[in-house]
Design an enzyme around this catalytic site. Structure first.
Site, PDB file in Angstrom:
ATOM      1  CB  THR A 176      21.457-101.251 -21.321  1.00  0.00           C
ATOM      2  OG1 THR A 176      20.711-100.494 -20.354  1.00  0.00           O
ATOM      3  CG2 THR A 176      21.708-100.378 -22.537  1.00  0.00           C
TER       4      THR A 176
ATOM      5  N   GLY B 205      16.033 -98.165 -23.287  1.00  0.00           N
ATOM      6  CA  GLY B 205      16.099 -97.829 -21.872  1.00  0.00           C
ATOM      7  C   GLY B 205      16.959 -98.826 -21.141  1.00  0.00           C
ATOM      8  CG  HIS B 206      19.585 -97.842 -18.528  1.00  0.00           C
ATOM      9  ND1 HIS B 206      20.414 -97.074 -17.752  1.00  0.00           N
ATOM     10  CD2 HIS B 206      19.936 -97.591 -19.815  1.00  0.00           C
ATOM     11  CE1 HIS B 206      21.221 -96.380 -18.539  1.00  0.00           C
ATOM     12  NE2 HIS B 206      20.941 -96.672 -19.793  1.00  0.00           N
ATOM     13  N   GLY B 207      15.728-100.845 -18.728  1.00  0.00           N
ATOM     14  CA  GLY B 207      14.904-101.887 -18.144  1.00  0.00           C
ATOM     15  C   GLY B 207      14.087-101.402 -16.966  1.00  0.00           C
TER      16      GLY B 207
ATOM     17  CG  ASP C 174      18.760 -93.990 -16.150  1.00  0.00           C
ATOM     18  OD1 ASP C 174      18.563 -95.015 -15.479  1.00  0.00           O
ATOM     19  OD2 ASP C 174      19.760 -93.274 -15.996  1.00  0.00           O
TER      20      ASP C 174
END
Length: 574
Positions: free
Chosen positions: A263, A232-234, A210
């Site tokens: 992402t 991860g999601h940044g 995440d």
């Protein structure tokens, strides 16, 4: 007894009382065998050190695995405290409740250090939450109502949810953190910050499923720097606006970070509709390096991860004075900048300086801005200006087909047909652009039915009127687009009904669909959210199992009911 003797006696007594107490958890019976619950030993060691007049240190030595079911190290303490962790502390694979596994609460002047590992043992929890839903699992390490705290060089692996959760705290300094979890582990933010101020996270390496760092509501004076993020999601601010008790966010700095194959890159996300009117202001992202990142720069004020939002109202969160300075590198998508703001509260003061985002092969990226006047300051930026929605879609198609005649001809043929359909879609800009993009370029090389058959799935699991799909083959992530929410009644013995959102997200596997978002079915006349679908065998007499969040059992249906795609009956909302 002379006055001088009394003075010296008092002096040495005071010194003895103020001496720092150093204790080891092994002195209190802790056993590093990976099986014995050491909760009592850890808490007893903390209690004695905390109550020492001169403060104290709790030491977790190297060697073996210390199993701890749960521990709350609570203050206030009588002096400065240290938790020196050089060992390996592991959680149970199960959890019985509570929002944290290891927490420090109401403690001032605390140091947590020592290069030890906190192992949240989260794999079984992730699998259970994916298949049947669950309440939000516990964070591995929570700093709750603490002040003047440093966390240095610790390692957190496989947390059930957040690795570190900072809540209602002040003056927290995190340095040299290592976070490790699989890229598909849900809700495993590296560091989550909520309702806190003067927080620093620096010099850390975070690989998780995440956000590497997430900044929730009520935060101010947060400094995030020198972070290596990926997978991860940044790095995100938000999501914001979901709950009525939320507070403003201001004075946030993110600098000198590397984001690799994440992402998202730098993101601000707010719910629409939102439950409260708050403000995000004075945010700076500077000296950021991205490599094959999807959505390198993203402001999304129509955030809704489960596709269950009505999108009838706009976000009430005001975003203003946000700067992106020196964001450079490669984007995994042609759209490198997406600024999608609220119609009711347009973004103010969005500024780009020194932007240079290209595709891996060197092609320029595009920027899309909606309800925001993005200012590109300086020359030779990539992208150099904002595009409108239709312009973005046509430019994106043009990058795939050579020659302007094809794009112009297709655009003229299709633009008059898609405007009406476009209004039925979600307000999400990426969804609109992808829908236009797929409409203009034609159907994918392989039909959705064939794609399902290739994965041993019946072709009728989705309605016939699905407009297109988007498959990320590297991550097996599938998004299916429909012109509107709809229902399909299948011809099995119980006349099963499945309802679809206009966008269904999932993970595609051999004989299975998991992590489903945007699908419901009826169980005993009650609508429940479908989280996964599993197919037994390949024969028409075999079963298709629907796992629904909140349902007591899985629902089995005959495979032959799903062998033929059927038309979806439009419904007003998902």
């Amino acid at each position: 007894m002379t006055p001088r003797f009394i003075f010296l006696l008092c002096f040495f007594a005071a010194g003895a009382l103020s001496q720092r107490l150093i204790v080891s958890v092994t002195d209190y019976g802790a056993v590093a065998d990976g099986r014995t619950d050491n909760q009592r030993a850890f808490l007893s060691a903390w209690r004695d050190a905390c109550n020492s007049g001169g403060g104290g240190m709790v030491h977790v030595p190297r060697g073996g695995n210390y199993y701890v079911s749960q521990a709350v190290f609570e203050g206030p303490c009588r002096g400065e405290m240290s938790f020196r962790h050089e060992g390996y502390i592991i959680a149970s694979s199960e959890y019985s409740g509570g929002d944290s596994w290891i927490s420090f609460r109401l403690v001032n002047r605390l140091s947590i250090s020592g290069s030890g590992t906190f192992d949240g043992n989260g794999a079984s929890t992730w699998n259970r939450c994916r298949s049947s839903g669950c309440n939000f699992p516990p964070s591995s390490l929570k700093l709750d109502h603490v002040k003047d705290v440093s966390v240095k060089k610790i390692i957190s692996v496989n947390s059930k949810a957040f690795h570190i959760n900072i809540d209602k705290s002040r003056n927290v300094f995190i340095d040299g953190l290592t976070v490790i979890a699989p890229g598909d582990s849900p809700n495993t933010d590296g560091v989550h910050i909520g309702k806190s101020s003067y927080i620093t996270v620096t010099n850390s390496r975070i690989s998780t499923g995440d956000d590497c760092v997430s900044v929730g509501d009520g935060n101010s004076h947060v400094n995030i720097s020198s972070i290596h993020c990926g997978p991860g999601h940044g790095i995100s601010i938000g999501s914001l606006g979901r709950y009525g008790y939320e507070k403003d966010v201001h004075d946030i700095s993110v600098s000198n970070c590397d984001l690799v194959e994440t992402t998202n890159g730098l993101r601000i996300k707010t719910w629409a509709p939102s439950a409260v009117a708050t403000t995000v202001s004075n945010v700076t992202f500077s000296d950021i390096r991205v490599k094959r990142v999807r959505n390198p720069v993203l402001i999304d004020q129509h955030y809704c991860p489960s596709d269950s939002c009505s999108h009838g109202d706009e976000s009430m969160v005001q975003i203003r004075d946000v700067k992106f300075v020196g964001v450079r590198g490669s984007s995994a998508d042609r759209v490198g900048v997406t600024i999608e703001c609220s119609k009711d509260r347009p973004c103010q003061g969005i500024e780009f300086v020194g932007l240079h985002l290209t595709m891996e092969q060197g092609q320029s990226t595009m920027a899309y801005c909606s309800n925001a006047n993005g200012q590109f300051v300086g020359r030779d930026q990539i992208p150099a200006r904002c595009l409108r929605a239709m312009e973005k879609a046509v430019r994106k198609v043009g990058s795939l087909k050579s020659g302007t005649f094809w794009v112009s001809k297709k655009a003229k043929e299709e633009m008059s047909n898609i405007s009406q359909d476009l209004t039925t879609l979600s307000n999400t800009v990426e969804e609109k652009a992808k829908w236009i993009f797929n409409k203009l370029k034609g159907k994918p090389a392989k039909s959705l039915s064939d794609l399902l058959l290739d994965h041993n799935l019946p072709p009728g699991l989705f309605p016939r009127n699905a407009t297109s799909y988007d498959l990320d083959e590297a991550r097996n992530k599938l998004v299916v687009y429909l012109p509107s929410p709809c229902e399909v009644c299948f011809s099995d013995s119980s006349s099963s009904v499945v309802r679809y959102s206009n966008r269904v997200k999932l993970t595609l596997g051999r004989g299975s669909l998991s992590d489903i978002q945007g699908m419901k079915t009826k169980v005993l006349a009650v609508w429940v959210t479908v989280t996964s679908i599993h197919v037994e065998g390949t024969k028409s007499s075999d079963k298709v199992w629907f796992a629904a969040a909140g349902a007591a059992v899985k629902k089995a249906r005959p495979r032959d009911a799903f062998e033929i795609p059927r038309d979806g009956l439009r419904v007003d909302k998902f």
